[in-house]
Design a protein around this motif. Structure first.
Motif, PDB file in Angstrom:
ATOM      1  N   ARG A   9       0.834  -1.210   0.000  1.00  0.00           N
ATOM      2  CA  ARG A   9       0.000   0.000   0.000  1.00  0.00           C
ATOM      3  C   ARG A   9       0.860   1.249   0.000  1.00  0.00           C
ATOM      4  NH1 ARG A   9      -2.058   1.403   4.095  1.00  0.00           N
ATOM      5  NH2 ARG A   9      -1.384  -0.195   5.538  1.00  0.00           N
ATOM      6  N   LEU A  10       2.026   1.152   0.677  1.00  0.00           N
ATOM      7  CA  LEU A  10       2.962   2.272   0.681  1.00  0.00           C
ATOM      8  C   LEU A  10       3.897   2.062  -0.498  1.00  0.00           C
ATOM      9  CD1 LEU A  10       3.744   2.563   4.460  1.00  0.00           C
ATOM     10  CD2 LEU A  10       2.595   4.255   3.044  1.00  0.00           C
ATOM     11  N   ARG A  11       3.514   2.588  -1.628  1.00  0.00           N
ATOM     12  CA  ARG A  11       4.245   2.309  -2.859  1.00  0.00           C
ATOM     13  C   ARG A  11       5.665   2.846  -2.758  1.00  0.00           C
ATOM     14  NH1 ARG A  11       0.193   5.098  -6.896  1.00  0.00           N
ATOM     15  NH2 ARG A  11       0.402   6.759  -5.355  1.00  0.00           N
ATOM     16  N   PRO A  12       6.641   2.060  -3.195  1.00  0.00           N
ATOM     17  CA  PRO A  12       8.029   2.507  -3.035  1.00  0.00           C
ATOM     18  C   PRO A  12       8.398   3.606  -4.027  1.00  0.00           C
ATOM     19  CG  PRO A  12       7.962   0.387  -4.149  1.00  0.00           C
ATOM     20  CD  PRO A  12       6.536   0.740  -3.825  1.00  0.00           C
ATOM     21  N   SER A  13       9.238   4.528  -3.554  1.00  0.00           N
ATOM     22  CA  SER A  13       9.847   5.512  -4.442  1.00  0.00           C
ATOM     23  C   SER A  13      11.031   4.865  -5.145  1.00  0.00           C
ATOM     24  CB  SER A  13      10.338   6.697  -3.620  1.00  0.00           C
ATOM     25  OG  SER A  13      11.306   7.419  -4.350  1.00  0.00           O
ATOM     26  N   PRO A  14      11.236   5.171  -6.426  1.00  0.00           N
ATOM     27  CA  PRO A  14      12.440   4.675  -7.103  1.00  0.00           C
ATOM     28  C   PRO A  14      13.731   5.194  -6.467  1.00  0.00           C
ATOM     29  CG  PRO A  14      10.899   5.665  -8.677  1.00  0.00           C
ATOM     30  CD  PRO A  14      10.367   5.950  -7.308  1.00  0.00           C
ATOM     31  N   PHE A  15      13.613   6.257  -5.656  1.00  0.00           N
ATOM     32  CA  PHE A  15      14.798   6.828  -5.018  1.00  0.00           C
ATOM     33  C   PHE A  15      14.974   6.337  -3.579  1.00  0.00           C
ATOM     34  CE2 PHE A  15      12.989  10.200  -7.892  1.00  0.00           C
ATOM     35  CZ  PHE A  15      13.886   9.989  -8.942  1.00  0.00           C
ATOM     36  N   TYR A  16      14.144   5.388  -3.165  1.00  0.00           N
ATOM     37  CA  TYR A  16      14.169   4.934  -1.767  1.00  0.00           C
ATOM     38  C   TYR A  16      15.554   4.454  -1.346  1.00  0.00           C
ATOM     39  CZ  TYR A  16      12.736   2.310   2.427  1.00  0.00           C
ATOM     40  OH  TYR A  16      12.618   1.819   3.692  1.00  0.00           O
ATOM     41  N   ALA A  17      16.140   3.553  -2.150  1.00  0.00           N
ATOM     42  CA  ALA A  17      17.456   3.010  -1.784  1.00  0.00           C
ATOM     43  C   ALA A  17      18.486   4.139  -1.696  1.00  0.00           C
ATOM     44  CB  ALA A  17      17.899   1.958  -2.799  1.00  0.00           C
ATOM     45  N   ALA A  18      18.406   5.079  -2.625  1.00  0.00           N
ATOM     46  CA  ALA A  18      19.370   6.189  -2.628  1.00  0.00           C
ATOM     47  C   ALA A  18      19.198   7.062  -1.390  1.00  0.00           C
ATOM     48  CB  ALA A  18      19.213   7.021  -3.896  1.00  0.00           C
ATOM     49  N   THR A  19      17.957   7.304  -0.982  1.00  0.00           N
ATOM     50  CA  THR A  19      17.759   8.169   0.191  1.00  0.00           C
ATOM     51  C   THR A  19      18.195   7.447   1.470  1.00  0.00           C
ATOM     52  OG1 THR A  19      15.402   7.552   0.424  1.00  0.00           O
ATOM     53  CG2 THR A  19      15.913   9.520  -0.883  1.00  0.00           C
ATOM     54  N   LEU A  20      18.009   6.134   1.516  1.00  0.00           N
ATOM     55  CA  LEU A  20      18.528   5.382   2.670  1.00  0.00           C
ATOM     56  C   LEU A  20      20.055   5.515   2.733  1.00  0.00           C
ATOM     57  CD1 LEU A  20      16.607   1.966   2.810  1.00  0.00           C
ATOM     58  CD2 LEU A  20      16.194   4.035   4.158  1.00  0.00           C
ATOM     59  N   ALA A  21      20.688   5.381   1.565  1.00  0.00           N
ATOM     60  CA  ALA A  21      22.154   5.495   1.520  1.00  0.00           C
ATOM     61  C   ALA A  21      22.609   6.893   1.944  1.00  0.00           C
ATOM     62  CB  ALA A  21      22.662   5.172   0.113  1.00  0.00           C
ATOM     63  N   GLU A  22      21.768   7.909   1.718  1.00  0.00           N
ATOM     64  CA  GLU A  22      22.105   9.287   2.125  1.00  0.00           C
ATOM     65  C   GLU A  22      21.882   9.513   3.614  1.00  0.00           C
ATOM     66  OE1 GLU A  22      23.466  11.610   0.366  1.00  0.00           O
ATOM     67  OE2 GLU A  22      22.853  11.443  -1.740  1.00  0.00           O
ATOM     68  N   GLY A  23      21.249   8.552   4.284  1.00  0.00           N
ATOM     69  CA  GLY A  23      21.036   8.682   5.725  1.00  0.00           C
ATOM     70  C   GLY A  23      19.725   9.335   6.113  1.00  0.00           C
ATOM     71  N   VAL A  24      18.671   9.127   5.311  1.00  0.00           N
ATOM     72  CA  VAL A  24      17.361   9.700   5.647  1.00  0.00           C
ATOM     73  C   VAL A  24      16.968   9.284   7.061  1.00  0.00           C
ATOM     74  CG1 VAL A  24      16.117   7.748   4.559  1.00  0.00           C
ATOM     75  CG2 VAL A  24      14.963   9.960   4.851  1.00  0.00           C
ATOM     76  N   THR A  25      16.393  10.253   7.821  1.00  0.00           N
ATOM     77  CA  THR A  25      16.038   9.952   9.218  1.00  0.00           C
ATOM     78  C   THR A  25      14.549  10.061   9.486  1.00  0.00           C
ATOM     79  OG1 THR A  25      16.487  12.252   9.792  1.00  0.00           O
ATOM     80  CG2 THR A  25      18.262  10.660  10.185  1.00  0.00           C
ATOM     81  N   SER A  26      13.770  10.653   8.564  1.00  0.00           N
ATOM     82  CA  SER A  26      12.325  10.704   8.805  1.00  0.00           C
ATOM     83  C   SER A  26      11.567  10.758   7.489  1.00  0.00           C
ATOM     84  CB  SER A  26      11.950  11.898   9.692  1.00  0.00           C
ATOM     85  OG  SER A  26      12.222  13.102   9.027  1.00  0.00           O
ATOM     86  N   PHE A  27      10.340  10.282   7.560  1.00  0.00           N
ATOM     87  CA  PHE A  27       9.458  10.256   6.391  1.00  0.00           C
ATOM     88  C   PHE A  27       8.086  10.782   6.793  1.00  0.00           C
ATOM     89  CE2 PHE A  27      12.376   6.735   5.368  1.00  0.00           C
ATOM     90  CZ  PHE A  27      12.607   6.907   4.016  1.00  0.00           C
ATOM     91  N   THR A  29       3.888  10.440   5.071  1.00  0.00           N
ATOM     92  CA  THR A  29       3.147   9.750   4.017  1.00  0.00           C
ATOM     93  C   THR A  29       2.483  10.789   3.121  1.00  0.00           C
ATOM     94  OG1 THR A  29       1.091   9.603   5.259  1.00  0.00           O
ATOM     95  CG2 THR A  29       2.644   7.790   5.518  1.00  0.00           C
ATOM     96  N   TYR A  30       2.367  10.445   1.846  1.00  0.00           N
ATOM     97  CA  TYR A  30       1.843  11.393   0.849  1.00  0.00           C
ATOM     98  C   TYR A  30       1.477  10.565  -0.368  1.00  0.00           C
ATOM     99  CZ  TYR A  30       2.126  16.064  -1.555  1.00  0.00           C
ATOM    100  OH  TYR A  30       1.908  17.251  -2.210  1.00  0.00           O
ATOM    101  N   ASN A  31       0.254  10.686  -0.825  1.00  0.00           N
ATOM    102  CA  ASN A  31      -0.209   9.907  -1.983  1.00  0.00           C
ATOM    103  C   ASN A  31       0.139   8.421  -1.848  1.00  0.00           C
ATOM    104  OD1 ASN A  31      -1.612  11.807  -3.517  1.00  0.00           O
ATOM    105  ND2 ASN A  31       0.278  12.644  -4.397  1.00  0.00           N
ATOM    106  N   HIS A  32      -0.089   7.871  -0.666  1.00  0.00           N
ATOM    107  CA  HIS A  32       0.138   6.436  -0.415  1.00  0.00           C
ATOM    108  C   HIS A  32       1.581   6.027  -0.669  1.00  0.00           C
ATOM    109  CE1 HIS A  32      -4.189   6.298  -0.176  1.00  0.00           C
ATOM    110  NE2 HIS A  32      -4.233   6.912  -1.336  1.00  0.00           N
ATOM    111  N   MET A  33       2.489   6.942  -0.355  1.00  0.00           N
ATOM    112  CA  MET A  33       3.923   6.661  -0.461  1.00  0.00           C
ATOM    113  C   MET A  33       4.609   7.274   0.757  1.00  0.00           C
ATOM    114  SD  MET A  33       4.577   7.525  -4.486  1.00  0.00           S
ATOM    115  CE  MET A  33       6.290   7.011  -4.488  1.00  0.00           C
ATOM    116  N   LEU A  34       5.898   6.944   0.897  1.00  0.00           N
ATOM    117  CA  LEU A  34       6.712   7.598   1.913  1.00  0.00           C
ATOM    118  C   LEU A  34       7.554   8.677   1.248  1.00  0.00           C
ATOM    119  CD1 LEU A  34       8.054   4.517   3.923  1.00  0.00           C
ATOM    120  CD2 LEU A  34       6.125   6.019   4.486  1.00  0.00           C
ATOM    121  N   MET A  35       7.568   9.848   1.862  1.00  0.00           N
ATOM    122  CA  MET A  35       8.437  10.917   1.355  1.00  0.00           C
ATOM    123  C   MET A  35       9.454  11.279   2.434  1.00  0.00           C
ATOM    124  SD  MET A  35       7.656  14.715  -0.116  1.00  0.00           S
ATOM    125  CE  MET A  35       6.922  15.363   1.363  1.00  0.00           C
TER     126      MET A  35
END
Ligand code: THG
Length: 367
Positions: A9-27, A29-35
């Motif tokens: 239901r929380l559709r993945p962003s194509p940039f998800y892996a890249a943002t994890l590698a950048e050290g994302v610390t918070s998200f 929800t928006y349009n059934h996705m994580l931002m």
């Protein structure tokens, strides 16, 4: 603290892996996705946007595609802004309203061709809405959500970064105009746009398998300019007066109340959704208006999940819909959705979870 349970239901962003590698610390929800909403150092992320260049995963801005002989007619039925002069390759900021004239989204409309449009939407289900309207009106148009995911490159150095990748032609792109191109075999659409007033571009990725590749191309091209990760910046957008649909609007907000009256064409055809209600509201005068508010005192209270009452002379006149500490103004600033009779300069008090804070209404934007 807690984690978010993954689910389709929380559709993945194509940039998800890249943002994890950048050290994302918070998200959020928006349009059934994580931002992504932060990488651990809000102040550094703010100054990077103001003084340098910042790279954002905004794939949550989904594209609702209208395609077919009636695509243009449907776009003009959904949006009360006159689109007759909009050219292929041009975008426009448009309100979408329901039949009561209530704002239900504030997308950027991109005209790809006479028979093909994208609505680059804020956080509400426009795919359902567009399909229902097209079906009810018997229009010849296919409506879908293509594999398209925007990444924003924002800040005064963004143009150098994007020109370094795509060529100097991007320097001549006008605001909200765009062009389709490729980079290292990745299909993209490059637009001059983005949810900040610091200048910049959005690169719409058109192959969701290439998210990390595109992220890293931008990251590397940006190294000489000190690029780093960021996200639609809460502080800068309040300073700049940019509207957050759903954050600064409620289930009764019309475009006139939130400074979008200039994007409503009251002469629009009668088939445009909400136009009769918008004409009535314009004639009677909207009940509320959106102003800024500057609060006394030091660091802000986090606004949290709710709006906060704004009072004048002991009576509630409206709501503080969002606030933030401005690093440039060194003040706590916010958006006020208040009675139409309220004026810039009026002294007010804001009830921040039981604590009364004094402030003053002012014009938007702050900067
Ligand atoms: N980029 C893309 N899609 C989006 C957004 C975006 N969809 C959702 C959301 N953001 C739409 N909201 C806005 C709000 C304001 C602006 C852009 C998108 C904006 N406004 C300028 C202003 O208010 O000064 C200019 C408006 C104008 O001159 O027409 O830029 O960010 N892809």
């Amino acid at each position: 603290m807690f984690s978010i349970a993954p689910s389709a239901r929380l559709r993945p962003s194509p940039f998800y892996a890249a943002t994890l590698a950048e050290g994302v610390t918070s998200f959020t929800t928006y349009n059934h996705m994580l931002m992504p909403t932060g990488y651990g150092d809000p102040e550094a992320e703010y100054w990077r946007l103001i003084e340098g260049v910042s790279q954002w995963d905004v794939s949550v801005e989904r594209q609702v595609e209208l395609k077919g002989p009636d695509a243009g007619r449907l776009a003009q039925i959904l949006a009360p802004r006159d689109l007759s002069a909009c050219k292929a390759g041009q975008g426009k900021y448009v309100p979408l309203c329901n039949h009561d004239g209530v704002l239900i989204n504030d997308p950027i409309l991109l005209k790809l061709d006479d028979d093909r449009y994208w609505l680059s939407i804020a956080d509400s289900n426009i795919w359902f809405w567009a399909r229902a309207i097209a079906a009810e009106r018997g229009l010849k148009v296919a409506i879908g959500e293509p594999d398209v995911s925007p990444m924003a490159v924002q800040g005064p150095m963004a143009e150098n970064v994007v020109a370094g990748i795509f060529g100097d032609w991007v320097r001549d792109l006008r605001y909200f105009w765009f062009r389709e191109t490729r980079i290292q075999g990745i299909p993209v659409t490059v637009a001059r746009s983005g949810w900040s007033k610091q200048g910049g571009f959005e690169i719409y990725l058109r192959d969701g398998r290439r998210g990390s590749d595109l992220w890293n191309i931008v990251r590397e091209a940006g190294q000489p300019f000190g690029i780093g990760p960021g996200n639609p910046n809460w502080v800068e957008r309040i300073e700049s007066g940019l509207l957050s649909f759903g954050g600064d609007t409620d289930a009764a907000t019309n475009p006139f109340e939130v400074r979008m009256g200039g994007y409503v064409d009251l002469e629009a055809a009668d088939e445009v959704i909400g136009i009769a209600a918008l004409r009535r509201i314009a004639a009677a005068g909207p009940r509320r208006r959106q102003l800024g508010v500057m609060l006394d005192g030091g660091r802000p209270e986090t606004p949290g999940f709710t709006w906060h009452d704004i009072a004048s002379g002991g009576r509630k006149i409206g709501d503080l819909t969002n606030c933030a500490w401005s690093y440039r103004l060194k003040r706590n600033i916010g958006f006020a959705l208040v009675a139409a009779s309220a004026r810039p300069g009026d002294p007010v008090t804001v009830d921040l979870a039981g604590r009364e804070v004094a402030g003053r209404l002012c014009d938007l934007p702050f900067l």
